[in-house]
Design an enzyme around this catalytic site. Sequence first.
Site, short mmCIF file in Angstrom:
data_model
loop_
_atom_site.label_atom_id
_atom_site.label_comp_id
_atom_site.label_asym_id
_atom_site.label_seq_id
_atom_site.Cartn_x
_atom_site.Cartn_y
_atom_site.Cartn_z
CB SER A 176 -0.97 0.00 1.18
OG SER A 176 -0.30 -0.29 2.39
CG HIS A 204 -3.76 -0.79 -2.34
ND1 HIS A 204 -4.25 0.50 -2.24
CD2 HIS A 204 -3.42 -1.17 -1.09
CE1 HIS A 204 -4.19 0.89 -0.98
NE2 HIS A 204 -3.68 -0.11 -0.26
CE LYS A 236 -7.51 0.97 0.81
NZ LYS A 236 -6.97 0.03 1.76
C1 LIG Z 1 -6.87 -0.13 3.17
C2 LIG Z 1 -6.37 -1.49 3.43
C3 LIG Z 1 -7.01 -2.33 4.33
C4 LIG Z 1 -8.14 -1.86 5.20
O1 LIG Z 1 -9.32 -1.80 4.49
P1 LIG Z 1 -10.49 -0.89 5.09
O2 LIG Z 1 -11.70 -1.39 4.41
O3 LIG Z 1 -10.14 0.50 4.75
O4 LIG Z 1 -10.52 -1.15 6.57
C5 LIG Z 1 -6.55 -3.62 4.46
N1 LIG Z 1 -5.48 -4.04 3.77
C6 LIG Z 1 -4.83 -3.25 2.91
C7 LIG Z 1 -3.65 -3.78 2.18
C8 LIG Z 1 -5.24 -1.94 2.73
O5 LIG Z 1 -4.57 -1.14 1.92
#
Ligand SMILES: *Cc1c(COP(=O)(O)O)cnc(C)c1O
Length: 382
Positions: A176, A204, A236
Amino acid sequence: MKNLAHELAALRARHQYRTRAVMEGPQGADVVIDGTHYLSFCSNDYLGLANHPRVVEAMRKGAADYGAGSGASHLVTGHQRPHHELETALAAFVRRPRALLFSTGYMANLGTVAALAGRGDRIHEDRLNHASLLDAGLLSGARLQRYPHGDVDALRQHLDADGAGNGLIITDAVFSMDGDVAPLPQLAAIARQHRLMLMVDDAHGMGVLGSTGRGTLEHCGLDMAAVPLLIGTLGKAFGTFGAFVAGEEDLIEFLIQRARPYIYTTALPAAIACATLAAVRLAEDEGWRRDHLRSLIARFREGAQHLGLNLLPSQTPIQPLVVGDSERALAMSAALRERGLYVRAIRPPTVPEGTARLRITLSAAHTEVEVDRLLAALDGVR
Ligand SMILES: *Cc1c(COP(=O)(O)O)cnc(C)c1O
């Protein structure tokens, strides 16, 4: 008792103090903060769906049909028709038998890992895994070992030293804060050899990578036999909120019985599931969003190389510019802001000490002209 004022002052002195910008309107290329418009390069709304009219309308209609809140957990009376349909659609999207909807990715990770591993088991994680995966490993009570980033040889050595046993290998698919892709084919081979379950968090890559947007597994040509446990998030590329676990029938049924952050929380509002259904359809039908995003990534990388900017080797929408110390990263972010651009500085402890960076993210909502504006501004502030 902790001296909070003292701790806060120490964070400020280390340039690690965090503040929140108050956004006046929706997510998008153009954002309004404190009454000023900025060209933003720091959302995870990779396909530009967070404020898409069809997605917003689906949420509006979902609220009219199902109310504002779900009123209970999934196992009581909170599991409404749109949640159920979304699970079916997500399973079909990633071509797996079942998917289970969680309220957030953080909870999906905590719940899944702690359900599948515990005291006496071991978990191997990439050192740069998302905080939720590392926390999940700790919470599970299993022995947690972190291998150096992307280093499959180090992982092999850990495993050879370990002997046989139950456990998990867990990795981000796309990291990320760095944007690089994990060595998934090698990790799958190692997991198979050592009879460990491979869990991949594709927060992502989902919707973005692969020829039809089905994520990093499609990009790498890996199926469910190679990666039994797949996590996707919905906040995302899909632009809404929530997360899911996808896999075989028994895995999902087991999580329904045992994943505490699934069982002991209110189901997310059905209207969000309605919006997500619309977003999944858009992600499937509008391949031009991925094509456009890919061309923006190529344009940005080519321009940055031309300027001699030191980008990380990322082919994804996450294009960090590592500047080193936190103070400098903050100063560059502030200088960009003066030029009308919004790019957040990411500092330790989110990233390792000495690798503070501008985390630039591109979206299908951007235009080529906007990417060129970013390049010109970066040239001006370095
Ligand atoms: C953003 C993210 C999460 C968390 O997801 P949310 O739905 O925002 O809680 C988990 N793992 C990764 C790799 C992320 O980038």
